[in-house]
Design a protein around this motif. Structure first.
Motif, PDB file in Angstrom:
ATOM      1  N   ASN A 133      49.622  57.124  25.956  1.00  0.00           N
ATOM      2  CA  ASN A 133      49.776  58.599  26.163  1.00  0.00           C
ATOM      3  C   ASN A 133      48.373  59.493  26.193  1.00  0.00           C
ATOM      4  O   ASN A 133      48.191  60.338  25.337  1.00  0.00           O
ATOM      5  CB  ASN A 133      50.369  59.068  24.703  1.00  0.00           C
ATOM      6  CG  ASN A 133      49.866  58.614  23.547  1.00  0.00           C
ATOM      7  OD1 ASN A 133      48.791  57.961  23.495  1.00  0.00           O
ATOM      8  ND2 ASN A 133      50.144  59.177  22.242  1.00  0.00           N
ATOM      9  N   GLY A 134      47.864  59.535  27.376  1.00  0.00           N
ATOM     10  CA  GLY A 134      46.523  60.152  27.555  1.00  0.00           C
ATOM     11  C   GLY A 134      45.851  59.409  28.613  1.00  0.00           C
ATOM     12  O   GLY A 134      46.173  58.276  28.930  1.00  0.00           O
ATOM     13  N   PRO A 135      45.215  60.300  29.508  1.00  0.00           N
ATOM     14  CA  PRO A 135      44.683  59.676  30.707  1.00  0.00           C
ATOM     15  C   PRO A 135      43.583  58.507  30.630  1.00  0.00           C
ATOM     16  O   PRO A 135      43.616  57.444  31.280  1.00  0.00           O
ATOM     17  CB  PRO A 135      44.108  60.966  31.647  1.00  0.00           C
ATOM     18  CG  PRO A 135      43.771  61.883  30.411  1.00  0.00           C
ATOM     19  CD  PRO A 135      44.911  61.914  29.426  1.00  0.00           C
ATOM     20  N   SER A 136      42.749  58.571  29.439  1.00  0.00           N
ATOM     21  CA  SER A 136      41.972  57.525  29.185  1.00  0.00           C
ATOM     22  C   SER A 136      42.499  56.355  28.712  1.00  0.00           C
ATOM     23  O   SER A 136      42.124  55.119  28.890  1.00  0.00           O
ATOM     24  CB  SER A 136      40.596  58.143  28.428  1.00  0.00           C
ATOM     25  OG  SER A 136      39.906  58.903  29.227  1.00  0.00           O
ATOM     26  N   LYS A 137      43.358  56.517  27.695  1.00  0.00           N
ATOM     27  CA  LYS A 137      44.075  55.495  26.958  1.00  0.00           C
ATOM     28  C   LYS A 137      44.834  54.539  28.073  1.00  0.00           C
ATOM     29  O   LYS A 137      44.678  53.400  27.609  1.00  0.00           O
ATOM     30  CB  LYS A 137      45.213  56.107  26.105  1.00  0.00           C
ATOM     31  CG  LYS A 137      44.536  56.857  24.762  1.00  0.00           C
ATOM     32  CD  LYS A 137      45.681  57.532  23.962  1.00  0.00           C
ATOM     33  CE  LYS A 137      45.039  58.285  22.795  1.00  0.00           C
ATOM     34  NZ  LYS A 137      46.571  58.823  21.953  1.00  0.00           N
ATOM     35  N   LEU A 138      45.765  55.297  28.986  1.00  0.00           N
ATOM     36  CA  LEU A 138      46.385  54.537  29.790  1.00  0.00           C
ATOM     37  C   LEU A 138      45.403  53.325  30.864  1.00  0.00           C
ATOM     38  O   LEU A 138      45.790  52.343  31.222  1.00  0.00           O
ATOM     39  CB  LEU A 138      47.196  55.129  30.664  1.00  0.00           C
ATOM     40  CG  LEU A 138      46.697  56.074  31.699  1.00  0.00           C
ATOM     41  CD1 LEU A 138      46.689  55.564  33.143  1.00  0.00           C
ATOM     42  CD2 LEU A 138      47.692  57.490  31.905  1.00  0.00           C
ATOM     43  N   CYS A 139      44.314  54.014  31.215  1.00  0.00           N
ATOM     44  CA  CYS A 139      43.061  53.221  32.019  1.00  0.00           C
ATOM     45  C   CYS A 139      42.602  52.199  31.176  1.00  0.00           C
ATOM     46  O   CYS A 139      42.388  50.973  31.754  1.00  0.00           O
ATOM     47  CB  CYS A 139      42.051  54.234  32.389  1.00  0.00           C
ATOM     48  SG  CYS A 139      42.352  55.349  33.798  1.00  0.00           S
ATOM     49  N   ILE A 140      42.578  52.365  29.794  1.00  0.00           N
ATOM     50  CA  ILE A 140      42.082  51.223  28.994  1.00  0.00           C
ATOM     51  C   ILE A 140      43.062  50.038  29.136  1.00  0.00           C
ATOM     52  O   ILE A 140      42.966  48.831  29.265  1.00  0.00           O
ATOM     53  CB  ILE A 140      41.635  51.585  27.630  1.00  0.00           C
ATOM     54  CG1 ILE A 140      40.407  52.558  27.654  1.00  0.00           C
ATOM     55  CG2 ILE A 140      41.489  50.476  26.744  1.00  0.00           C
ATOM     56  CD1 ILE A 140      40.323  53.158  26.445  1.00  0.00           C
ATOM     57  N   SER A 141      44.164  50.690  28.751  1.00  0.00           N
ATOM     58  CA  SER A 141      45.589  49.775  28.290  1.00  0.00           C
ATOM     59  C   SER A 141      45.754  48.950  29.738  1.00  0.00           C
ATOM     60  O   SER A 141      46.217  47.772  29.587  1.00  0.00           O
ATOM     61  CB  SER A 141      46.798  50.468  27.889  1.00  0.00           C
ATOM     62  OG  SER A 141      46.691  50.920  26.803  1.00  0.00           O
ATOM     63  N   MET A 142      45.678  49.748  30.831  1.00  0.00           N
ATOM     64  CA  MET A 142      46.091  49.029  32.104  1.00  0.00           C
ATOM     65  C   MET A 142      44.764  48.257  32.767  1.00  0.00           C
ATOM     66  O   MET A 142      44.876  47.549  34.069  1.00  0.00           O
ATOM     67  CB  MET A 142      46.606  49.864  33.154  1.00  0.00           C
ATOM     68  CG  MET A 142      47.725  50.589  32.628  1.00  0.00           C
ATOM     69  SD  MET A 142      49.344  49.507  32.491  1.00  0.00           S
ATOM     70  CE  MET A 142      49.980  49.882  34.238  1.00  0.00           C
ATOM     71  N   ASP A 143      43.617  48.420  32.085  1.00  0.00           N
ATOM     72  CA  ASP A 143      42.243  47.675  32.760  1.00  0.00           C
ATOM     73  C   ASP A 143      41.932  48.302  34.343  1.00  0.00           C
ATOM     74  O   ASP A 143      41.871  47.649  35.218  1.00  0.00           O
ATOM     75  CB  ASP A 143      42.471  46.174  33.002  1.00  0.00           C
ATOM     76  CG  ASP A 143      40.950  45.721  33.490  1.00  0.00           C
ATOM     77  OD1 ASP A 143      39.956  46.281  33.050  1.00  0.00           O
ATOM     78  OD2 ASP A 143      40.919  44.451  34.004  1.00  0.00           O
ATOM     79  N   ILE A 144      41.944  49.591  34.111  1.00  0.00           N
ATOM     80  CA  ILE A 144      41.828  50.457  35.351  1.00  0.00           C
ATOM     81  C   ILE A 144      40.449  51.120  35.401  1.00  0.00           C
ATOM     82  O   ILE A 144      40.538  51.782  34.441  1.00  0.00           O
ATOM     83  CB  ILE A 144      42.756  51.751  35.692  1.00  0.00           C
ATOM     84  CG1 ILE A 144      44.340  50.976  35.996  1.00  0.00           C
ATOM     85  CG2 ILE A 144      42.480  52.295  36.665  1.00  0.00           C
ATOM     86  CD1 ILE A 144      45.378  51.825  36.157  1.00  0.00           C
ATOM     87  N   HIS A 145      39.607  50.707  35.983  1.00  0.00           N
ATOM     88  CA  HIS A 145      38.323  51.517  35.935  1.00  0.00           C
ATOM     89  C   HIS A 145      37.704  51.492  37.323  1.00  0.00           C
ATOM     90  O   HIS A 145      38.147  51.155  38.361  1.00  0.00           O
ATOM     91  CB  HIS A 145      37.099  50.849  34.858  1.00  0.00           C
ATOM     92  CG  HIS A 145      37.228  49.379  35.279  1.00  0.00           C
ATOM     93  ND1 HIS A 145      36.325  48.646  36.147  1.00  0.00           N
ATOM     94  CD2 HIS A 145      37.877  48.086  34.742  1.00  0.00           C
ATOM     95  CE1 HIS A 145      36.240  47.429  35.944  1.00  0.00           C
ATOM     96  NE2 HIS A 145      37.204  46.873  35.377  1.00  0.00           N
ATOM     97  N   LYS A 146      36.362  52.370  37.346  1.00  0.00           N
ATOM     98  CA  LYS A 146      35.815  52.535  38.608  1.00  0.00           C
ATOM     99  C   LYS A 146      35.589  51.217  39.392  1.00  0.00           C
ATOM    100  O   LYS A 146      35.787  51.427  40.696  1.00  0.00           O
ATOM    101  CB  LYS A 146      34.687  53.409  38.337  1.00  0.00           C
ATOM    102  CG  LYS A 146      34.049  54.088  39.637  1.00  0.00           C
ATOM    103  CD  LYS A 146      33.046  55.246  39.367  1.00  0.00           C
ATOM    104  CE  LYS A 146      32.611  55.642  40.504  1.00  0.00           C
ATOM    105  NZ  LYS A 146      31.515  56.747  40.278  1.00  0.00           N
ATOM    106  N   ASP A 147      35.139  50.392  38.780  1.00  0.00           N
ATOM    107  CA  ASP A 147      34.692  49.271  39.611  1.00  0.00           C
ATOM    108  C   ASP A 147      35.855  48.237  40.077  1.00  0.00           C
ATOM    109  O   ASP A 147      35.497  47.501  41.100  1.00  0.00           O
ATOM    110  CB  ASP A 147      33.765  48.234  38.442  1.00  0.00           C
ATOM    111  CG  ASP A 147      32.520  48.658  38.279  1.00  0.00           C
ATOM    112  OD1 ASP A 147      32.051  49.649  38.737  1.00  0.00           O
ATOM    113  OD2 ASP A 147      31.874  48.509  36.947  1.00  0.00           O
TER     114      ASP A 147
END
Length: 220
Positions: A133-147
């Motif tokens: 429930n937040g843009p950074s939370k979903l990136c952590i949960s889904m393992d989405i990062h710049k690399d």
């Protein structure tokens, strides 16, 4: 059904609304899948938008915003968190994915979130509703990062893509509100109604009750 290239051929505001209810899919290295339904988005309109990363033109950082529509733009904020966007038809414009409703792989999402905190004991009480429930939370949960995901074409890779939601009700009620956390862009752009979310969905990052009152709900 996986979305194709022509599904992203629309302007930024249209795309932000279109993406609501679609499913974001992340395939991990061990071939497990994480899925979450998109419930909240924000539009960033490119060179005319003072809140957009592309307001002052193209740079190495914002290059994905100028790439083919349907390209992932992943950037780091505050030097430690990531946010995930999808480029639209207009050069320099993109849609920020603000919140997901977790659908598959919730146990793995919990592990990803837990790995990012120091006080792991206190964090073990994290509820499913707070995973994405937040843009950074979903990136952590889904393992989405710049690399691993930046500049990916979401239509031709095996790491990250979007699907239509089975039996999805296209007549959902969409709340239109101002964006969050962009006061530095000035009053005009901070107040533009460029955030969209599914009315009544508990996974939205932040409700705007004033905007919700303008929703015309179907009568029974």
């Amino acid at each position: 059904m996986r979305l194709k290239s022509n599904d992203f051929d629309m302007n930024c505001i249209e795309m932000a609304k279109f993406l609501l209810g679609k499913v974001l899919v992340r395939q991990l290295e061990d071939n497990t899948f994480l899925r979450g339904k998109i419930v909240e988005t924000e539009s960033y309109l490119g060179g005319i938008d003072k809140a957009s990363h592309s307001f002052n033109g193209r740079t190495p950082r914002n290059a994905p915003m100028f790439m083919k529509e349907g390209t992932a733009y992943v950037y780091m904020t505050y030097g430690m968190y990531h946010c995930f966007n999808i480029s639209s038809r207009e050069p320099g414009a993109a849609v920020l994915i603000r919140a997901l409703e977790p659908l598959e792989g919730l146990d793995i999402m919990h592990k990803h979130r837990l790995n990012k905190v120091k006080n792991k004991q206190a964090f073990k009480s994290l509820k499913d509703i707070d995973l994405c429930n937040g843009p950074s939370k979903l990136c952590i949960s889904m393992d989405i990062h710049k690399d691993n995901c930046n500049k990916l074409n979401l239509c031709d890779n095996d790491l990250l893509w979007l699907e239509s939601f089975p039996n999805f009700n296209e007549t959902l009620n969409i709340v239109t509100a101002k964006r969050i956390g962009i006061d530095s862009a000035g009053e005009e752009w901070a107040n533009k109604p460029l955030r969209f979310y599914i009315f009544g969905n508990p996974h939205v990052s932040k409700r705007n009750r004033t905007a919700e009152k303008l929703i015309e709900l179907p009568t029974t």
